[in-house]
Design an enzyme around this catalytic site. Structure first.
Site, mmCIF file in Angstrom:
data_model
loop_
_atom_site.group_PDB
_atom_site.id
_atom_site.type_symbol
_atom_site.label_atom_id
_atom_site.label_comp_id
_atom_site.label_asym_id
_atom_site.label_seq_id
_atom_site.Cartn_x
_atom_site.Cartn_y
_atom_site.Cartn_z
ATOM 1 N N ASP A 97 0.725 -1.225 -0.024
ATOM 2 C CA ASP A 97 -0.174 -0.057 -0.063
ATOM 3 C C ASP A 97 0.968 1.126 -0.088
ATOM 4 O O ASP A 97 1.422 1.445 0.881
ATOM 5 C CB ASP A 97 -0.826 0.080 1.204
ATOM 6 C CG ASP A 97 -2.216 0.904 1.148
ATOM 7 O OD1 ASP A 97 -2.366 1.698 0.479
ATOM 8 O OD2 ASP A 97 -3.220 0.241 1.513
ATOM 9 N N ASP A 191 -2.646 4.962 -2.402
ATOM 10 C CA ASP A 191 -3.737 5.615 -1.689
ATOM 11 C C ASP A 191 -4.268 6.955 -2.184
ATOM 12 O O ASP A 191 -3.292 7.719 -2.345
ATOM 13 C CB ASP A 191 -3.181 5.612 -0.174
ATOM 14 C CG ASP A 191 -4.086 5.992 0.741
ATOM 15 O OD1 ASP A 191 -4.980 5.522 1.121
ATOM 16 O OD2 ASP A 191 -4.231 7.369 1.310
ATOM 17 N N HIS A 307 -11.633 -2.079 3.988
ATOM 18 C CA HIS A 307 -11.540 -1.595 5.613
ATOM 19 C C HIS A 307 -12.140 -0.148 5.707
ATOM 20 O O HIS A 307 -12.203 0.177 6.932
ATOM 21 C CB HIS A 307 -10.208 -1.703 5.862
ATOM 22 C CG HIS A 307 -9.338 -0.537 5.202
ATOM 23 N ND1 HIS A 307 -9.205 -0.540 3.849
ATOM 24 C CD2 HIS A 307 -8.869 0.605 5.351
ATOM 25 C CE1 HIS A 307 -8.311 0.404 3.384
ATOM 26 N NE2 HIS A 307 -8.078 1.300 4.186
ATOM 27 N N ASP A 308 -12.619 0.518 4.863
ATOM 28 C CA ASP A 308 -13.306 1.871 4.927
ATOM 29 C C ASP A 308 -14.827 2.101 4.923
ATOM 30 O O ASP A 308 -15.214 2.983 5.395
ATOM 31 C CB ASP A 308 -12.686 2.686 3.904
ATOM 32 C CG ASP A 308 -11.106 3.287 3.991
ATOM 33 O OD1 ASP A 308 -10.878 3.123 5.115
ATOM 34 O OD2 ASP A 308 -10.346 3.572 2.821
HETATM 35 C C1 NOJ Z 1 -7.797 5.746 2.141
HETATM 36 C C2 NOJ Z 1 -7.527 4.628 2.847
HETATM 37 O O1 NOJ Z 1 -8.140 3.641 2.478
HETATM 38 C C3 NOJ Z 1 -8.222 5.228 4.103
HETATM 39 O O2 NOJ Z 1 -8.140 3.967 5.200
HETATM 40 C C4 NOJ Z 1 -7.317 6.130 4.862
HETATM 41 O O3 NOJ Z 1 -7.922 6.664 5.774
HETATM 42 C C5 NOJ Z 1 -7.148 7.231 3.629
HETATM 43 N N1 NOJ Z 1 -6.901 6.677 2.289
HETATM 44 C C6 NOJ Z 1 -6.415 8.422 4.037
HETATM 45 O O4 NOJ Z 1 -4.918 7.688 3.802
#
Ligand code: NOJ
Ligand code: CA
Length: 474
Positions: A97, A191, A307-308
């Site tokens: 990542d 990301d 995971h978000d």
């Molecule tokens: C996307 C990531 O999946 C998330 O978990 C993160 O909070 C934000 N980008 C900021 O890096």
């Protein structure tokens, strides 16, 4: 020759919650290595490791304090190398990542090279402009060292944004990319790449006149992020990343509707299909989102969960998890499966007080390997409670030919045989139906019986792919 990833299935490992090896309750690299056979059994081609770098955990690893090291809680670089060699021995590729838009405020770069970040003068004690942080409040915070200027952060204040107009930043991130490629990684999930560059005049973002096409936190959604996000200059900056990466796979987290993703695909191989990710579980919306994605150049990267966002049973309903598996595994291109989706894990209760200030703990509970109290995740106390290992776990489902896990396994085994672009078939409203070569995919997204494209009666939630080798589905 087609690249290895053109129809690859990639498993997203959330390292903190995958497998603990030393009883401290936190997943780690030796733990991941010990579970690689699960990925082989499932039939994926590789794994994406959510961040494993040293991090103060303001954003659970997405606030990186050192891009070329492993957080001691996850292990050492030697553990990483071992994971790589064990993965390669099983023919599994590893994606890292890459978090290029911001660092942790504790990254030494922030104090040693403050000019690598975005700074501006305030206006009479107020921030330089009206830009918002995704997770709430202004995108600007005062210099912690007491200086007169403010630094910019697209996310938490603990995540200052790098200034990608600075060649030193491009060069430093290029070194990071090469560091991991030299250790054998096959590519990167990148990301928040739509934030890479901001307007150089720092113009105010206008109020949003129409809702953004994808879900956003309420306060952030009040503005249209015309100047703080998705700038045309990103295209050139991305070329720098591509140069460092050579022909490694680059999959972008481009949080935009499909139609706006095209410029990113100059340099990226692929971008997540967020339009499908966020489409409601209704045939017409799903078909529209799939069509929009298939119109893009490059290879689609399908993902229905990560995971978000809330887990599949919570977003789509229990009835739909089989259909989600069928859809995710039969579309052409890359497909990403978030750990736990293969056994139907649902949201957990999170933690009190929460770890993640943006409320995402419920989607990050530990993996459930067996029916024991801690689900086989840890011999200690899990950092985030285990949810329901007695009801769903890998061991039980592996032995049950009718389980969701068995469905995923059969679908992934078939995946390499599917050929061609999906050709929509007409069916009753509520039914997604398409043909890929000799195979037909049918998903009844409704809670009612429906008629399929061949006139067959479909049960509520029924979904399958059928072809010369038979039918796989629920
Ligand atoms: C996307 C990531 O999946 C998330 O978990 C993160 O909070 C934000 N980008 C900021 O890096
Ligand atoms: Ca551990």
């Amino acid at each position: 020759m087609a690249a290895w990833w053109e129809s690859a299935a990639i498993y997203q490992v959330y390292p903190r919650s995958f497998q603990d090896s030393n009883g401290d309750g936190i997943g780690d690299l030796p733990g991941i290595t010990s579970r690689l056979d699960h990925l082989v059994d499932l039939g994926v081609d590789g794994l994406w490791l959510s961040p494993i770098y040293p991090s103060p955990l303001a954003d659970f690893g997405y606030d990186v304090a050192d891009y070329t090291a492993v957080d001691p809680v996850y292990g050492t670089l030697a553990d990483f190398d071992r994971l790589m060699s064990e993965a390669h021995a099983r023919n599994l590729r590893v994606l890292m990542d890459l978090v290029p838009c911001h660092t942790s405020i504790e990254h030494p770069w922030f104090s040693e090279h403050p000019d690598w970040y975005i700074w501006a003068e305030g206006k009479n004690g107020a921030p330089p402009n009206n830009w918002r942080s995704t997770f709430g409040g202004s995108a600007w915070s005062r210099d912690p060292a007491g200086g007169p200027r403010w630094y910019m952060h697209s996310f938490y204040p603990e995540q200052p944004d790098l200034d990608w107009r600075k060649p030193e930043v491009v060069a430093a991130m290029g070194e990071v990319v090469r560091f991991w490629l030299d250790r054998g990684v096959a590519g990167f999930r990148i990301d928040a790449i739509d934030r890479l560059i901001k307007d150089d005049e720092l113009r105010d973002d206008p109020p949003a006149s129409v809702p953004f096409e994808l879900p956003l936190p309420e306060e952030y959604a009040e503005l249209e992020h015309l100047y703080s996000h998705n700038r045309p200059e990103i295209r050139a900056a991305l070329a720098g990343l591509r140069e460092a990466a050579g022909d490694a796979l680059l999959v972008g987290e481009v949080y935009l509707p499909a139609a706006e993703v095209t410029p990113y695909l100059d340099s990226l191989d692929s971008a997540f299909a967020f339009e499908l990710f966020h489409a409601p579980w209704e045939a017409e919306a799903l078909e529209t989102a799939i069509g929009a994605e298939l119109d893009l150049p490059g290879t689609p990267a399908w993902a229905l969960s990560n995971h978000d966002f809330p887990r599949l049973p919570n977003r789509y309903g229990e009835l739909a998890v089989g259909g989600a598996a069928v859809l995710a595994c039969t579309l052409p291109g890359l497909t990403f499966i978030y750990q736990g989706d293969e056994i139907g894990m649902a949201n957990g209760p999170g933690a009190d007080p929460p770890y993640d200030r943006a409320g995402r703990d419920p989607y990050r509970h530990p993996m459930q390997w067996d029916a024991t109290a801690n689900g086989g995740f840890t011999a200690g106390t899990p950092w985030l409670a285990v949810v329901d290992p007695a009801e769903r776990n890998v061991e039980d489902q592996r032995n049950d030919p009718h389980s969701l896990l068995s469905l995923y396994r059969e679908l992934l085994a078939l995946r390499g045989e599917l050929r061609g672009t999906p050709r929509p078939l007409s069916a009753e409203p509520g039914v997604v139906a398409f043909e890929r070569g000799a195979h037909t995919v049918v998903v009844n997204t409704s809670g009612e019986p429906r008629t399929g494209p061949g006139g067959q009666r479909l049960r509520p939630g029924q979904a399958f792919v059928s072809g010369p080798g038979g039918t796989i589905g629920v």
